[in-house]
Scaffold this motif. Structure first.
Motif, PDB file in Angstrom:
ATOM      1  N   TYR A   1      35.161  67.970 -44.993  1.00 53.47           N
ATOM      2  CA  TYR A   1      34.654  67.089 -43.790  1.00 53.47           C
ATOM      3  C   TYR A   1      35.025  67.837 -42.568  1.00 53.47           C
ATOM      4  CZ  TYR A   1      39.264  64.959 -42.882  1.00 53.47           C
ATOM      5  OH  TYR A   1      40.688  65.019 -42.524  1.00 53.47           O
TER       6      TYR A   1
ATOM      7  N   ALA B   1      37.056  64.116 -37.966  1.00 51.70           N
ATOM      8  CA  ALA B   1      37.129  62.717 -37.947  1.00 51.70           C
ATOM      9  C   ALA B   1      37.941  62.301 -36.878  1.00 51.70           C
ATOM     10  CB  ALA B   1      38.073  62.709 -39.105  1.00 51.70           C
TER      11      ALA B   1
ATOM     12  N   LYS C   1      40.525  59.187 -35.397  1.00 56.70           N
ATOM     13  CA  LYS C   1      41.767  58.589 -36.197  1.00 56.70           C
ATOM     14  C   LYS C   1      42.491  57.458 -35.205  1.00 56.70           C
ATOM     15  CE  LYS C   1      43.613  61.889 -39.480  1.00 56.70           C
ATOM     16  NZ  LYS C   1      44.688  62.603 -40.002  1.00 56.70           N
TER      17      LYS C   1
ATOM     18  N   TYR D   1      42.241  58.451 -49.480  1.00 57.68           N
ATOM     19  CA  TYR D   1      40.945  58.226 -49.266  1.00 57.68           C
ATOM     20  C   TYR D   1      40.245  56.968 -49.716  1.00 57.68           C
ATOM     21  CZ  TYR D   1      41.836  63.039 -47.510  1.00 57.68           C
ATOM     22  OH  TYR D   1      42.707  64.109 -46.824  1.00 57.68           O
TER      23      TYR D   1
ATOM     24  N   SER E   1      37.248  55.899 -49.181  1.00 60.48           N
ATOM     25  CA  SER E   1      35.835  55.993 -49.506  1.00 60.48           C
ATOM     26  C   SER E   1      35.277  57.415 -48.949  1.00 60.48           C
ATOM     27  CB  SER E   1      34.888  54.805 -48.899  1.00 60.48           C
ATOM     28  OG  SER E   1      35.038  54.991 -47.178  1.00 60.48           O
TER      29      SER E   1
ATOM     30  N   LYS F   1      34.007  57.973 -46.420  1.00 62.61           N
ATOM     31  CA  LYS F   1      34.004  58.053 -44.829  1.00 62.61           C
ATOM     32  C   LYS F   1      35.127  57.493 -44.240  1.00 62.61           C
ATOM     33  CE  LYS F   1      29.794  59.758 -43.581  1.00 62.61           C
ATOM     34  NZ  LYS F   1      29.593  60.563 -42.768  1.00 62.61           N
ATOM     35  N   CYS F   2      35.911  56.943 -44.891  1.00 62.74           N
ATOM     36  CA  CYS F   2      37.053  56.246 -44.394  1.00 62.74           C
ATOM     37  C   CYS F   2      38.533  56.407 -45.296  1.00 62.74           C
ATOM     38  CB  CYS F   2      36.998  54.597 -44.457  1.00 62.74           C
ATOM     39  SG  CYS F   2      38.493  53.573 -43.868  1.00 62.74           S
TER      40      CYS F   2
ATOM     41  N   VAL G   1      44.063  54.806 -39.292  1.00 65.72           N
ATOM     42  CA  VAL G   1      42.751  54.734 -40.227  1.00 65.72           C
ATOM     43  C   VAL G   1      41.781  55.849 -39.734  1.00 65.72           C
ATOM     44  CG1 VAL G   1      41.798  52.982 -38.841  1.00 65.72           C
ATOM     45  CG2 VAL G   1      40.814  53.244 -40.959  1.00 65.72           C
TER      46      VAL G   1
ATOM     47  N   ILE H   1      37.960  57.781 -39.391  1.00 70.04           N
ATOM     48  CA  ILE H   1      36.650  57.855 -40.052  1.00 70.04           C
ATOM     49  C   ILE H   1      35.958  59.125 -39.832  1.00 70.04           C
ATOM     50  CG2 ILE H   1      34.433  56.685 -39.354  1.00 70.04           C
ATOM     51  CD1 ILE H   1      36.572  54.568 -40.146  1.00 70.04           C
ATOM     52  N   LYS H   2      35.482  59.528 -41.094  1.00 67.83           N
ATOM     53  CA  LYS H   2      34.881  60.945 -40.883  1.00 67.83           C
ATOM     54  C   LYS H   2      33.539  60.922 -40.111  1.00 67.83           C
ATOM     55  CE  LYS H   2      36.701  62.058 -45.538  1.00 67.83           C
ATOM     56  NZ  LYS H   2      36.291  62.378 -47.155  1.00 67.83           N
ATOM     57  N   ILE H   3      33.465  61.996 -39.093  1.00 62.11           N
ATOM     58  CA  ILE H   3      32.031  61.909 -38.415  1.00 62.11           C
ATOM     59  C   ILE H   3      31.232  63.332 -38.601  1.00 62.11           C
ATOM     60  CG2 ILE H   3      32.658  60.375 -36.994  1.00 62.11           C
ATOM     61  CD1 ILE H   3      33.714  62.819 -35.099  1.00 62.11           C
TER      62      ILE H   3
END
Length: 239
Positions: A25, A28, A30, A180, A182, A184-185, A235, A237-239
């Motif tokens: 990715y 992200a 965080k 990891y 998922s 995305k998360c 936590v 989140i991939k963007i």
């Protein structure tokens, strides 16, 4: 205990037979909670007495935000806003005669303006880069510049305007463990280990009875392995 954990992460082999899709990715965001414990001690003595002082600070809840982006070799960069404060407070004490119509007389009080900012940059070396690895360790090397400032404007002539500035930088090595969840998360648990804390302190008291050159005092400190303990859980989140 800390040294063993650090050596373990340093000696972990970076398997590169294939790429771990979880690490594939570009960016992200965080959201962390940073728990800290700091302890300071100091002592001084004269020909008769020895003076010891001790203070500790334990903060359990401290939310922060970080931005992460991809580096070479499936490693990553991370910048975190670890602290930001802008605050103004006012205190005032006065005395008035009950039987008189005269206005109250201010006996003490001050306007205090406080500000601080703390940032962290970290280069993160990811291990276990082979495919299908949801739980992956990593090791970060970080630098943390910070600045604290307080200005005080008294409301009476018994005190003098003053300012206090602390500017410094800390260095960390950070064992990490990322899960990891998922595509995305993901969750990130890490334990920053403080290697050093270098700081300069400046205090200024505008006392007209003292020479201007003597109104400002500066002090430099450099601590190796300071008594600062950190635990960061976040936590991403991939963007």
């Amino acid at each position: 205990m800390k040294n063993n954990a650090t050596i373990f992460f340093l000696l972990l082999p970076a398997f590169a037979s294939s790429q771990n899709k979880n690490l594939d990715y570009k960016r992200a965001i965080k959201f962390y909670n940073l728990s800290t414990y700091q302890k300071t001690t100091s002592n001084s003595s004269d020909s008769v007495l020895t003076y010891n002082s001790y203070s500790s600070n334990f903060q359990i809840l401290h939310p922060t935000i970080a931005f992460c982006w991809k580096a070479k070799n499936q490693n990553s960069n991370e910048v975190e806003l670890t602290g930001l404060l802008v605050k103004k407070t006012n205190s005032n004490s006065s005395i008035a005669t009950t039987s008189s119509n005269l206005p109250p007389n201010t006996v003490s009080g001050a306007d205090v303006f406080s500000s601080s900012i703390s940032l962290r940059y970290e280069y993160i070396i990811n291990y276990f880069k082979k495919s299908d690895c949801s739980l992956a360790p990593s090791l970060g090397c970080a630098i943390n510049p910070y600045l604290d400032q307080t200005k005080q404007k008294p409301q009476t002539t018994q005190s003098f305007p003053s300012s206090y500035i602390t500017a410094g930088v800390r260095g960390f090595i950070t064992p990490r463990l990322t899960y990891y969840y998922s595509s995305k998360c993901f969750f990130d648990l890490n334990i920053p280990i403080a290697l050093f804390d270098a700081q300069n302190k400046y205090s200024t008291v505008r006392n007209p009875g003292i020479r201007v050159a003597n109104q400002r005092i500066s002090e430099a400190n450099f601590d190796v392995f300071p008594k600062q303990f950190y635990l960061r859980l976040g936590v991403g989140i991939k963007i």
